[in-house]
Design an enzyme around this catalytic site. Sequence first.
Site, PDB file in Angstrom:
ATOM      1  N   SER A 148       0.837  -1.205   0.000  1.00  0.00           N
ATOM      2  CA  SER A 148       0.000   0.000   0.000  1.00  0.00           C
ATOM      3  C   SER A 148       0.863   1.243   0.000  1.00  0.00           C
ATOM      4  O   SER A 148       1.980   1.260   0.541  1.00  0.00           O
ATOM      5  CB  SER A 148      -0.893  -0.001   1.246  1.00  0.00           C
ATOM      6  OG  SER A 148      -1.515   1.252   1.434  1.00  0.00           O
ATOM      7  N   TYR A 173      -2.184  -0.200  10.067  1.00  0.00           N
ATOM      8  CA  TYR A 173      -2.381  -0.763   8.730  1.00  0.00           C
ATOM      9  C   TYR A 173      -1.105  -0.613   7.912  1.00  0.00           C
ATOM     10  O   TYR A 173      -0.623  -1.566   7.288  1.00  0.00           O
ATOM     11  CB  TYR A 173      -3.544  -0.061   8.033  1.00  0.00           C
ATOM     12  CG  TYR A 173      -3.678  -0.414   6.568  1.00  0.00           C
ATOM     13  CD1 TYR A 173      -4.044  -1.702   6.179  1.00  0.00           C
ATOM     14  CD2 TYR A 173      -3.427   0.533   5.572  1.00  0.00           C
ATOM     15  CE1 TYR A 173      -4.153  -2.035   4.833  1.00  0.00           C
ATOM     16  CE2 TYR A 173      -3.537   0.213   4.239  1.00  0.00           C
ATOM     17  CZ  TYR A 173      -3.902  -1.072   3.874  1.00  0.00           C
ATOM     18  OH  TYR A 173      -4.000  -1.402   2.541  1.00  0.00           O
TER      19      TYR A 173
END
Length: 360
Positions: A148, A173
């Site tokens: 990501s 995350y």
Amino acid sequence: MRSINLTGKSILVTGAAGFVGANLSTRLLRELDSANIVGLDNMNAYYDVTLKDYRLERIRETADESKSSWTFVKGSIADKALVDSLFAQYRFDVVVNLAAQAGVRYSIDRPDVYVESNLVGFFNILEACRHSRDGGEQGVEHLVYASSSSVYGGLKKVPFCVGDPVDEPVSLYAATKKSNELMAHAYAKLYDIPTTGLRFFTVYGPAGRPDMFYFSAANKLARGEKIKIFNYGDCVRDFTYVDDVVEGVFRVMQGAPDRATGDDGLPIPPNALYNIGGGRPENLLDFVDVLQTALVEEGVLPKDFDFEAHRELVPMQPGDVPTTYADSEPLERDFGFRPEIDVRRGLREFARWYREFYKS
């Protein structure tokens, strides 16, 4: 780089009912002859499962007309016994791990879910790839996995390059995604497993994730509610249309990092990282204007909709970053592709789908 012909291959796509996973599975079924494609997804209720069912139905419709086979398995990559049994049964040649607990803000409230899926689950995939070569078997030829743009944290240097330091994540995350990259590198080094990580930049499009800003904003505007624009609109995002992301994944699947041996007689890790981002960052306020215009043009909002009365500028929230901006030159250099669909076209496609989906 070693070319991989996907024809006739056994391919695992985890997170197959997810946004990118479903679009990739559909693309594989359309493009490939005689491939055996297995989709795995736990169908969790992080967001409306109706959307996941919708995506699976689109995959099944494509599979009915495909020359390749499609098998869907409901289950979690955190279930080691299930993962191992699938690898033993289907003897995967290529694995695309897209399964993960997504979302920056949710990780603040439920960190345990991220550890289970993004760390334990990814470990299970790596272990299964490792043991796929037991007994002299060829095993997995290429593991492609989703990272990501969140790993870049609050990096101020732009555009973001894969060689930039990413040691200061601003959310759990992001920390789990950086951990995935480190774990993949270690397994590539220790067990000579060709691995490629892909840092996705703000993926959007039809049938996407309702927790993403563009989708949640459309929902609120359609209900006549106000949308919150964080950091008072002083945010820049590199939005990437889902078809561009899938094109990038599809190409990368077919080009595995070369295996080689170093002077010490040990493997040089066959490991690579790429950004998949548009390289055309958009100011958040401009993006909202394009979204609202598309929603009006497609009849989701009335022509006299009062935009100003339905937006509120608010401070930055924890876990967010002010800028994302991808350097996609390595992807273009190695695979001849750079994302090209702009937000005006992409948001029109989303608004068109939104009208049809919620009307039905």
